[in-house]
Design a protein around this motif. Structure first.
Motif, PDB file in Angstrom:
ATOM      1  N   THR A  31      -0.260   1.003 -10.576  1.00  0.00           N
ATOM      2  CA  THR A  31       0.155   2.746 -11.229  1.00  0.00           C
ATOM      3  C   THR A  31       0.130   3.420 -10.760  1.00  0.00           C
ATOM      4  N   THR A  32      -0.225   2.850  -9.017  1.00  0.00           N
ATOM      5  CA  THR A  32      -0.238   4.593  -8.685  1.00  0.00           C
ATOM      6  C   THR A  32       0.845   3.806  -6.950  1.00  0.00           C
ATOM      7  N   LEU A  33       0.335   2.953  -6.838  1.00  0.00           N
ATOM      8  CA  LEU A  33       1.037   2.397  -5.233  1.00  0.00           C
ATOM      9  C   LEU A  33       2.784   2.472  -5.783  1.00  0.00           C
ATOM     10  N   LEU A  34       3.204   1.697  -6.842  1.00  0.00           N
ATOM     11  CA  LEU A  34       4.208   2.030  -6.831  1.00  0.00           C
ATOM     12  C   LEU A  34       5.049   3.009  -7.238  1.00  0.00           C
ATOM     13  N   ASP A  35       4.487   4.246  -7.424  1.00  0.00           N
ATOM     14  CA  ASP A  35       5.046   5.251  -7.981  1.00  0.00           C
ATOM     15  C   ASP A  35       5.188   6.273  -6.930  1.00  0.00           C
ATOM     16  N   LEU A  36       4.052   6.327  -5.754  1.00  0.00           N
ATOM     17  CA  LEU A  36       4.328   6.764  -4.913  1.00  0.00           C
ATOM     18  C   LEU A  36       5.553   6.633  -3.846  1.00  0.00           C
ATOM     19  N   ALA A  37       5.420   5.101  -3.485  1.00  0.00           N
ATOM     20  CA  ALA A  37       6.838   3.929  -3.064  1.00  0.00           C
ATOM     21  C   ALA A  37       7.927   4.441  -3.845  1.00  0.00           C
ATOM     22  N   LYS A  38       8.265   4.860  -4.452  1.00  0.00           N
ATOM     23  CA  LYS A  38       9.265   5.241  -5.402  1.00  0.00           C
ATOM     24  C   LYS A  38      10.119   6.908  -5.039  1.00  0.00           C
ATOM     25  N   CYS A  39       8.829   7.693  -4.687  1.00  0.00           N
ATOM     26  CA  CYS A  39       8.437   9.062  -5.017  1.00  0.00           C
ATOM     27  C   CYS A  39       9.343   9.239  -3.288  1.00  0.00           C
ATOM     28  N   GLY A  40       8.812   8.385  -2.533  1.00  0.00           N
ATOM     29  CA  GLY A  40       8.969   8.210  -0.829  1.00  0.00           C
ATOM     30  C   GLY A  40       7.567   8.677  -0.138  1.00  0.00           C
ATOM     31  N   VAL A  41       6.717   9.067  -0.332  1.00  0.00           N
ATOM     32  CA  VAL A  41       5.305   9.420   0.167  1.00  0.00           C
ATOM     33  C   VAL A  41       4.789   7.952   0.903  1.00  0.00           C
ATOM     34  N   THR A  42       4.890   6.966   0.255  1.00  0.00           N
ATOM     35  CA  THR A  42       4.704   6.213   0.772  1.00  0.00           C
ATOM     36  C   THR A  42       5.150   4.711   0.917  1.00  0.00           C
TER      37      THR A  42
END
Ligand SMILES: Cc1cc2nc3c(=O)[nH]c(=O)nc-3n(C[C@H](O)[C@H](O)[C@H](O)COP(=O)(O)OP(=O)(O)OC[C@H]3O[C@@H](n4cnc5c(N)ncnc54)[C@H](O)[C@@H]3O)c2cc1C
Ligand code: SF4
Length: 327
Positions: A31-42
């Motif tokens: 729920t957090t990891l995929l969000d951050l990957a989508k917005c290019g943070v991770t």
């Protein structure tokens, strides 16, 4: 979102070995990891799926201690009868976190590893300066819009507030994070930003949270979590307090008290000055309100977040006084 490999781990040892590879990240509820990957943070190179690891989702309360597996879902822990009875603040913190859909997906380990909600951190395209994301690049929040930022534990490098709820209750009741062989007290697990704000938790490459545990106590048994936010669901705290109270046999003298704050500091914040001022004192509104003001010792505002310095002591006092009311 860049390409990455995906691997489902079959054992905790295998997960740890895979997690030690450069660019590897563990995937729990996502729920957090995929969000951050989508917005290019991770930008993970390898995703190590730990969702099906056996034995890491158990919740037990026995021999005066709760143990909560890292893969236990937030909703399951919130609703666990023993957690509700012996650690109501933990259950309430989880119930007030995120939304029902997220709580049904998200895990306890992932919750402790969630990253900041600073809006500048989450928008690398518009705000390249962020010391948490790119060490040494600067901080876009300082001098920017700071309504949601921290007033305690900040540094010249970062003023992002710790966003989670569960960890605030865990800090109040001296929980321990289990990282396989190693354990770390939960207060030490969350790092102050100092000049290394990109390091948020004291976890090393190749380590994985396996469980959190916490001792039962009369204060944990008589406890609550009060969260003040802009709307009643699906919102992070403007200020929150986890409070536990043990009264002496006269029913009025405070024998033990635990206070931790959320939403106002760069990590879950134990308010020991408030505890020290109230231990041994009578539980009356005036004493409690005066002591609660100590929660803001050392607070520094950045303009738009000044309201938190007034709000947080009121949240603390209200939570403590609600615990003093007859059940
Ligand atoms: C809209 C929204 C609102 C939210 N509101 C709140 C709120 O009010 N309060 C609150 O507390 N939270 C809130 N959250 C955060 C939410 O609780 C977290 O997204 C969730 O707990 C993360 O758990 P997960 O299992 O999905 O983790 P994942 O997304 O799978 O992982 C998150 C991070 O943890 C790491 N990780 C996962 N498991 C482990 C482990 N066992 N050991 C080591 N590292 C691990 C991953 O590698 C990743 O870096 C909100 C989230 C969203 C999207
Ligand atoms: S407050 Fe921290 S997370 Fe936010 S922009 Fe500044 S350095 Fe980045």
């Amino acid at each position: 979102m860049r390409d990455f490999s995906y691997h489902r781990a079959g054992s905790a040892d295998e997960a740890r070995r895979s997690a030690a590879l450069p660019g590897a990240m563990l995937l729990a509820g996502g729920t957090t990891l995929l969000d951050l990957a989508k917005c290019g943070v991770t930008e993970p190179e390898h995703l190590v799926d730990i969702t099906r690891l056996p034995g890491l989702d158990a919740v037990t309360v026995e021999s005066g201690r709760a143990s909560i597996g890292a893969l236990a879902k937030m909703s399951l822990v919130a609703d666990d009868a023993d957690i509700r009875r012996h650690f109501p603040a933990v259950s309430e913190a989880l119930w007030q976190a995120a939304s029902a859909q997220i709580r049904n997906m998200a895990t306890i380990g992932g919750n402790l590893m969630q990253r900041t909600r600073c809006a500048y951190f989450r928008d690398p395209a518009a705000f390249p300066a962020c010391n948490k994301r790119a060490p040494g690049s600067g901080c876009s929040a300082i001098g920017g819009i700071t309504r949601n930022h921290a007033v305690l534990g900040t540094s010249l490098a970062c003023i992002a507030a710790y966003p989670g709820d569960l960890a605030v209750a865990l800090v109040a009741f001296d929980a321990v994070v289990h990282l396989g062989e190693r354990t770390v007290g939960v207060e030490d697990f969350f790092l102050l930003p100092g000049d290394t704000p990109h390091r948020e938790q004291a976890i090393r490459p190749g380590e994985m949270i396996t469980a959190v545990s916490l001792p039962a106590s009369p204060a944990a048994h008589r406890s609550t979590y009060l969260k003040i936010r802009d709307r009643q669901s699906y919102e992070f705290a403007a200020a929150s307090a986890a409070v536990g109270l043990e009264l002496a046999s006269d029913g009025r003298t405070i024998r033990d008290i635990r206070v931790a704050l959320g939403g106002v500091a760069t990590r879950p914040w134990r308010a020991r000055a408030v505890e020290d001022a109230l231990r041994g004192r009578l539980l009356d509104p005036e004493t409690v309100r005066a002591a609660s003001a100590l929660a803001m010792d050392g607070a520094v505002d950045h303009g738009a977040n000044r309201y938190k310095i007034e709000l947080a002591p009121r949240v603390v006092a209200r939570a403590i006084l609600s615990m003093g009311e007859p059940a």
